[in-house]
Design a protein around this motif. Structure first.
Motif, PDB file in Angstrom:
ATOM      1  N   SER A  37      27.971  42.559  47.624  1.00  0.00           N
ATOM      2  CA  SER A  37      28.143  43.143  48.955  1.00  0.00           C
ATOM      3  C   SER A  37      29.250  42.426  49.728  1.00  0.00           C
ATOM      4  CB  SER A  37      26.825  43.078  49.724  1.00  0.00           C
ATOM      5  OG  SER A  37      25.785  43.765  49.052  1.00  0.00           O
ATOM      6  N   CYS A  38      29.246  41.098  49.679  1.00  0.00           N
ATOM      7  CA  CYS A  38      30.270  40.321  50.381  1.00  0.00           C
ATOM      8  C   CYS A  38      31.647  40.557  49.770  1.00  0.00           C
ATOM      9  CB  CYS A  38      29.917  38.836  50.349  1.00  0.00           C
ATOM     10  SG  CYS A  38      28.498  38.387  51.379  1.00  0.00           S
ATOM     11  N   GLY A  39      31.691  40.748  48.449  1.00  0.00           N
ATOM     12  CA  GLY A  39      32.961  41.063  47.800  1.00  0.00           C
ATOM     13  C   GLY A  39      33.531  42.372  48.307  1.00  0.00           C
ATOM     14  N   ALA A  40      32.659  43.360  48.545  1.00  0.00           N
ATOM     15  CA  ALA A  40      33.120  44.639  49.101  1.00  0.00           C
ATOM     16  C   ALA A  40      33.677  44.444  50.508  1.00  0.00           C
ATOM     17  CB  ALA A  40      31.971  45.646  49.107  1.00  0.00           C
ATOM     18  N   ALA A  41      33.027  43.584  51.296  1.00  0.00           N
ATOM     19  CA  ALA A  41      33.524  43.302  52.643  1.00  0.00           C
ATOM     20  C   ALA A  41      34.885  42.610  52.587  1.00  0.00           C
ATOM     21  CB  ALA A  41      32.518  42.439  53.403  1.00  0.00           C
ATOM     22  N   LEU A  42      35.058  41.722  51.625  1.00  0.00           N
ATOM     23  CA  LEU A  42      36.340  41.038  51.467  1.00  0.00           C
ATOM     24  C   LEU A  42      37.435  42.036  51.107  1.00  0.00           C
ATOM     25  CD1 LEU A  42      38.100  38.520  51.267  1.00  0.00           C
ATOM     26  CD2 LEU A  42      37.261  38.201  48.925  1.00  0.00           C
ATOM     27  N   PHE A  43      37.117  42.997  50.251  1.00  0.00           N
ATOM     28  CA  PHE A  43      38.105  44.016  49.893  1.00  0.00           C
ATOM     29  C   PHE A  43      38.502  44.823  51.127  1.00  0.00           C
ATOM     30  CE2 PHE A  43      39.703  48.004  48.254  1.00  0.00           C
ATOM     31  CZ  PHE A  43      40.456  47.623  47.158  1.00  0.00           C
ATOM     32  N   GLY A  44      37.509  45.179  51.948  1.00  0.00           N
ATOM     33  CA  GLY A  44      37.810  45.918  53.167  1.00  0.00           C
ATOM     34  C   GLY A  44      38.675  45.120  54.125  1.00  0.00           C
ATOM     35  N   LEU A  45      38.430  43.818  54.204  1.00  0.00           N
ATOM     36  CA  LEU A  45      39.250  42.962  55.057  1.00  0.00           C
ATOM     37  C   LEU A  45      40.684  42.902  54.542  1.00  0.00           C
ATOM     38  CD1 LEU A  45      39.593  40.966  57.368  1.00  0.00           C
ATOM     39  CD2 LEU A  45      38.705  39.163  55.861  1.00  0.00           C
ATOM     40  N   ARG A  46      40.830  42.790  53.249  1.00  0.00           N
ATOM     41  CA  ARG A  46      42.176  42.775  52.654  1.00  0.00           C
ATOM     42  C   ARG A  46      42.912  44.072  52.957  1.00  0.00           C
ATOM     43  NH1 ARG A  46      40.712  41.875  46.616  1.00  0.00           N
ATOM     44  NH2 ARG A  46      42.890  42.487  46.353  1.00  0.00           N
ATOM     45  N   LEU A  47      42.210  45.194  52.836  1.00  0.00           N
ATOM     46  CA  LEU A  47      42.834  46.485  53.124  1.00  0.00           C
ATOM     47  C   LEU A  47      43.241  46.577  54.590  1.00  0.00           C
ATOM     48  CD1 LEU A  47      43.616  49.318  52.200  1.00  0.00           C
ATOM     49  CD2 LEU A  47      41.280  50.055  52.685  1.00  0.00           C
ATOM     50  N   ALA A  48      42.385  46.081  55.480  1.00  0.00           N
ATOM     51  CA  ALA A  48      42.708  46.101  56.903  1.00  0.00           C
ATOM     52  C   ALA A  48      43.939  45.248  57.193  1.00  0.00           C
ATOM     53  CB  ALA A  48      41.516  45.607  57.713  1.00  0.00           C
ATOM     54  N   VAL A  49      44.030  44.089  56.554  1.00  0.00           N
ATOM     55  CA  VAL A  49      45.211  43.228  56.717  1.00  0.00           C
ATOM     56  C   VAL A  49      46.465  43.970  56.263  1.00  0.00           C
ATOM     57  CG1 VAL A  49      46.341  41.139  55.852  1.00  0.00           C
ATOM     58  CG2 VAL A  49      43.945  41.057  56.573  1.00  0.00           C
ATOM     59  N   ARG A  50      46.376  44.659  55.132  1.00  0.00           N
ATOM     60  CA  ARG A  50      47.521  45.408  54.633  1.00  0.00           C
ATOM     61  C   ARG A  50      47.914  46.527  55.599  1.00  0.00           C
ATOM     62  NH1 ARG A  50      51.003  45.114  52.996  1.00  0.00           N
ATOM     63  NH2 ARG A  50      51.334  46.761  51.447  1.00  0.00           N
ATOM     64  N   SER A  51      46.916  47.134  56.257  1.00  0.00           N
ATOM     65  CA  SER A  51      47.226  48.245  57.153  1.00  0.00           C
ATOM     66  C   SER A  51      48.040  47.794  58.358  1.00  0.00           C
ATOM     67  CB  SER A  51      45.920  48.906  57.627  1.00  0.00           C
ATOM     68  OG  SER A  51      45.239  48.093  58.569  1.00  0.00           O
ATOM     69  N   LEU A  52      47.998  46.505  58.670  1.00  0.00           N
ATOM     70  CA  LEU A  52      48.789  45.955  59.770  1.00  0.00           C
ATOM     71  C   LEU A  52      50.163  45.491  59.313  1.00  0.00           C
ATOM     72  CD1 LEU A  52      46.039  43.874  61.638  1.00  0.00           C
ATOM     73  CD2 LEU A  52      46.854  46.194  62.154  1.00  0.00           C
TER      74      LEU A  52
END
Length: 221
Positions: free
Chosen positions: A79-94
């Motif tokens: 579950s935490c790994g999925a959250a980390l992936f989402g954070l990485r994607l959000a960083v990329r979106s910026l």
């Protein structure tokens, strides 16, 4: 509707020592955490915590939200790994590149990752499609469709798994597939009869009209 996956869906996570990092934009912290927290988690327990500093975002496991039937914390870590992936994607979106350190401090086992920002390229088409899909992500609790998968989907998923340092093993749909189905069925039946597991299902199931932002909402059943 399932869209065909394409190779190259990996989100770049640059090795930490190789890049110059930048401050975390204070005005975007809420957005970054919100995107990460949209990740799927077992029973929607959301077993993560974030700590934001001027130059990094740290991801922690929250053992208070770990299921009793998950003593080793495997489901919690996924579950935490999925959250980390989402954070990485959000960083990329910026427009930044995520610089990720996994398990950066052996003395703090709950600290799973530290994410810093560095200069990056604009979003790719694949990243943009994933970003657009985030608000629509949900858990499907109904039966699977009895139809063939799109050509190339499994190969693309294996490619993306390897890009993330993992392995996706495909099960032979013949005898092996039936054996695996029997094992899963028996395990599911055993868990259904386990009073601890049943208590946790009740604990994380929300009533109609509940304002809780975690757990499984009534409309999902």
């Amino acid at each position: 509707m399932t869209k065909k996956a394409r190779p190259g869906a990996r989100l770049p996570a640059a090795p930490a020592p190789a890049r110059e990092t930048l401050p975390v934009p204070a005005g975007e912290v809420g957005y970054l955490i919100t995107m990460a927290a949209r990740a799927p988690s077992v029973h929607n327990t959301q077993p993560w915590r974030f700590k934001v500093s001027e130059d990094a975002i740290e991801l922690y496991a929250d053992p208070r939200r770990k299921l009793h039937v998950d003593p080793a914390g495997r489901e919690m870590l996924i579950s935490c790994g999925a959250a980390l992936f989402g954070l990485r994607l959000a960083v990329r979106s910026l427009g930044y590149q995520p610089v990720v350190e996994l398990l950066p401090d052996p003395a703090r086992l709950r600290l799973l990752a530290r994410v810093r920002l560095s200069a990056g390229e604009p979003l790719t088409d694949t990243e943009r499609r994933m970003l657009e899909a985030v608000p629509h992500r949900h858990t499907h609790r109904g039966p699977f469709a009895d139809e063939s998968l799109p050509d190339g989907l499994l190969a693309a998923m294996q490619h993306d798994a390897r890009a993330e340092g993992a392995t996706l093993a495909l099960v032979d749909p013949g005898i092996t597939g039936w054996q695996l189905a029997d094992i899963v069925r028996a395990a599911s039946r055993r868990q259904d009869l386990d009073p601890v597991a049943r208590a946790e299902v009740r604990r994380w199931s929300r009533a109609v009209g509940s304002a809780a932002r975690d757990g499984v909402p009534a409309q999902a059943f």
